[in-house]
Design a protein around this motif. Structure first.
Motif, short mmCIF file in Angstrom:
data_model
loop_
_atom_site.label_atom_id
_atom_site.label_comp_id
_atom_site.label_asym_id
_atom_site.label_seq_id
_atom_site.Cartn_x
_atom_site.Cartn_y
_atom_site.Cartn_z
N GLU A 288 0.83 -1.21 0.00
CA GLU A 288 0.00 0.00 0.00
C GLU A 288 0.86 1.26 0.00
OE1 GLU A 288 -3.29 0.18 -0.49
OE2 GLU A 288 -3.00 -1.97 -0.84
N LYS A 289 1.97 1.21 0.73
CA LYS A 289 2.89 2.37 0.77
C LYS A 289 3.52 2.59 -0.60
CE LYS A 289 6.34 4.37 3.86
NZ LYS A 289 7.09 4.17 5.13
N ALA A 290 3.89 1.51 -1.27
CA ALA A 290 4.48 1.61 -2.60
C ALA A 290 3.49 2.18 -3.60
CB ALA A 290 4.96 0.23 -3.06
N LYS A 291 2.26 1.69 -3.56
CA LYS A 291 1.23 2.18 -4.49
C LYS A 291 0.92 3.66 -4.24
CE LYS A 291 -1.67 -1.30 -3.74
NZ LYS A 291 -2.88 -2.15 -3.88
N SER A 292 0.97 4.06 -2.98
CA SER A 292 0.73 5.46 -2.64
C SER A 292 1.84 6.36 -3.21
CB SER A 292 0.67 5.62 -1.12
OG SER A 292 0.54 6.98 -0.76
N LEU A 293 3.08 5.88 -3.16
CA LEU A 293 4.20 6.64 -3.71
C LEU A 293 4.10 6.77 -5.23
CD1 LEU A 293 7.14 5.19 -1.59
CD2 LEU A 293 6.41 7.58 -1.65
N ILE A 294 3.64 5.70 -5.89
CA ILE A 294 3.47 5.73 -7.35
C ILE A 294 2.42 6.78 -7.72
CG2 ILE A 294 2.67 4.44 -9.37
CD1 ILE A 294 3.73 1.90 -7.92
N THR A 295 1.30 6.75 -7.01
CA THR A 295 0.22 7.70 -7.28
C THR A 295 0.68 9.14 -7.03
OG1 THR A 295 -1.42 6.05 -6.63
CG2 THR A 295 -2.14 8.34 -6.66
N GLU A 296 1.40 9.35 -5.93
CA GLU A 296 1.91 10.67 -5.60
C GLU A 296 2.86 11.18 -6.68
OE1 GLU A 296 4.72 12.78 -2.17
OE2 GLU A 296 3.92 10.77 -1.86
N ASN A 297 3.75 10.31 -7.16
CA ASN A 297 4.72 10.70 -8.18
C ASN A 297 4.03 11.09 -9.49
OD1 ASN A 297 7.52 10.85 -9.31
ND2 ASN A 297 6.75 9.17 -10.58
N ASN A 298 3.02 10.33 -9.86
CA ASN A 298 2.33 10.64 -11.11
C ASN A 298 1.49 11.91 -11.01
OD1 ASN A 298 2.51 8.38 -13.38
ND2 ASN A 298 2.78 7.42 -11.40
N GLU B 262 -5.13 6.23 -23.63
CA GLU B 262 -4.04 6.38 -24.60
C GLU B 262 -2.67 6.43 -23.93
OE1 GLU B 262 -6.77 8.46 -24.57
OE2 GLU B 262 -7.77 7.28 -26.12
N ARG B 263 -2.64 6.74 -22.64
CA ARG B 263 -1.36 6.90 -21.95
C ARG B 263 -1.04 5.66 -21.14
NH1 ARG B 263 0.83 12.33 -21.58
NH2 ARG B 263 2.38 11.32 -20.28
N LYS B 264 0.09 5.05 -21.43
CA LYS B 264 0.50 3.86 -20.69
C LYS B 264 1.12 4.22 -19.34
CE LYS B 264 1.38 1.02 -24.77
NZ LYS B 264 2.38 0.22 -25.51
N SER B 265 1.50 5.49 -19.18
CA SER B 265 2.19 5.89 -17.96
C SER B 265 1.30 6.69 -17.01
CB SER B 265 3.43 6.71 -18.31
OG SER B 265 3.06 7.83 -19.09
N ASN B 266 -0.04 6.48 -17.10
CA ASN B 266 -0.91 7.22 -16.20
C ASN B 266 -0.94 6.56 -14.82
OD1 ASN B 266 -3.15 5.23 -16.03
ND2 ASN B 266 -3.35 5.69 -18.20
N ASN C 58 -2.46 2.86 -14.60
CA ASN C 58 -1.63 1.84 -15.24
C ASN C 58 -0.30 1.63 -14.53
OD1 ASN C 58 -3.42 1.06 -17.19
ND2 ASN C 58 -2.63 2.44 -18.75
N ASN C 59 0.24 2.68 -13.93
CA ASN C 59 1.48 2.50 -13.19
C ASN C 59 1.27 1.61 -11.98
OD1 ASN C 59 4.02 3.69 -14.01
ND2 ASN C 59 2.93 5.63 -14.12
N VAL C 60 0.19 1.82 -11.26
CA VAL C 60 -0.12 1.00 -10.10
C VAL C 60 -0.42 -0.43 -10.54
CG1 VAL C 60 -1.75 0.62 -8.21
CG2 VAL C 60 -0.93 2.93 -8.71
N GLN C 61 -1.18 -0.56 -11.61
CA GLN C 61 -1.50 -1.89 -12.13
C GLN C 61 -0.24 -2.61 -12.59
OE1 GLN C 61 -4.43 -1.03 -15.14
NE2 GLN C 61 -6.14 -1.29 -13.73
#
Length: 330
Positions: A44-54, A64-68, A71-74
């Motif tokens: 959960e902490k890792a997924k939160s960091l991914i979301t924050e970064n994006n 259309e965006r693979k880096s949204n 998709n990054n969390v997935q």
């Protein structure tokens, strides 16, 4: 006051090394700090960091965006077991066999002149999925305790890397006094090195980057491709394009690495040489040192020593070097 180019150059090198050491030490302390968390808490902490970064990078969620964000969390969740197993068992003989098998298959696909580029892409995708499934099967054969150890090792390192990168980024922005363009900001690799040159400018009231006129121009020295264009008079490249073949690589040189045909995409600095007198690199995003240059590594060298010497002599080659428009690339 007459400027001593050698002194300034040594200050630049020592400052980059100190920043790199500090980032690595901070990252290691975060690994220890997170070890007490459970696997689910770490995920959960890792997924939160991914979301924050994006969100920081202002990436909008769209099909259309693979880096949204989604998709990054997935992607993180989809590749978690594979990445964790790779990290833990990379040096084992069993995993080496998997790596060699993949390498051989990739070479066969890429060297096949009878199939189209699209077909090569499709086959490589199928191969990657096969290797991923094979690796996940290996993971499932582990004991529950080994599975947990494997996942915790990867997750604690993943989180620490992202948290350390964030701190380095914030330290850079604090010095600049304003945030960088978040749509261009994909890592600290270039700006964490360039920061040491900007600190010299401020300390000695000099202008190393004579073609950087205002705050909007600063982006031209904070990202790999833009930096090459901005410091073009100080760029060196071997005739083969292989970095290791470049003449007179020095401690303090910025090495801009490239993979494929997309130009340079990562900056590192030569900070030492190994027992065979081969360059060792340090870098940021990810924070690393003792990184050797691979024999086939392509890229460019920027001669920072010459840049500083010319600055001290008042003969910088950047005076009339026109900047190219900034594009949305790293």
């Amino acid at each position: 006051m007459k400027l001593n180019a050698d002194k300034l150059y040594q200050e630049y090198i020592e400052d980059v090394i100190a920043r790199n050491n500090s980032a690595i030490d901070f990252e290691n302390s975060l690994v220890d700090e997170n070890e007490s968390l459970t696997v689910e808490e770490l995920k959960e902490k890792a997924k939160s960091l991914i979301t924050e970064n994006n969100k920081y990078r202002k990436l909008k969620s769209s099909p259309e965006r693979k880096s949204n964000v989604v998709n990054n969390v997935q992607c993180f969740e989809d590749k978690l077991i594979y990445n964790a197993y790779c990290l833990t068992f990379w040096e084992t003989k069993e995993f080496e066999e998997i790596r060699l098998f993949k390498k051989k298959q990739v070479e066969q696909i890429n060297n096949n002149k009878e199939i189209s580029k699209e077909e090569k892409t499709r086959r490589l995708k199928v191969l990657n999925e096969f290797i991923k499934l094979k690796t996940e099967n290996k993971f499932e054969q582990l004991s529950p305790q080994k599975k947990e150890e494997c996942l915790k090792k990867y997750l604690t390192m993943y989180i620490a890397t992202h948290q350390a990168d964030k701190k380095v980024r914030e330290d850079i922005q604090e010095f600049l006094g304003h945030p960088v363009d978040t749509t261009l900001d994909k890592g600290n690799c270039t700006k964490a090195i360039i920061l040491s040159l900007l600190k010299l400018e401020k300390k000695y009231d000099i202008k190393i980057f004579k073609n950087i006129k205002d705050k909007k121009d600063i982006e031209n020295i904070l990202h790999p491709k833009q930096l090459v264009k901005t410091l073009k008079p100080y760029v060196k490249q071997s005739t083969t394009g292989i970095i290791g073949n470049t003449e007179d690589i020095k401690i303090g040189d910025i090495c801009l690495l490239s993979w494929g045909d997309n130009g340079v995409s990562h900056a590192m600095m030569c900070y030492d040489f190994d027992k065979d007198c081969k360059p060792l690199l340090l870098g940021f995003s990810s924070n690393t040192r003792n990184h050797p240059i691979r024999e086939t590594q392509r890229g460019l060298i920027i001669d920072i020593k010459a840049l500083i010497e010319d600055t001290c002599k008042g003969k910088s080659k950047l005076k009339n070097n026109k900047l190219s428009p900034i594009t949305n690339e790293r």
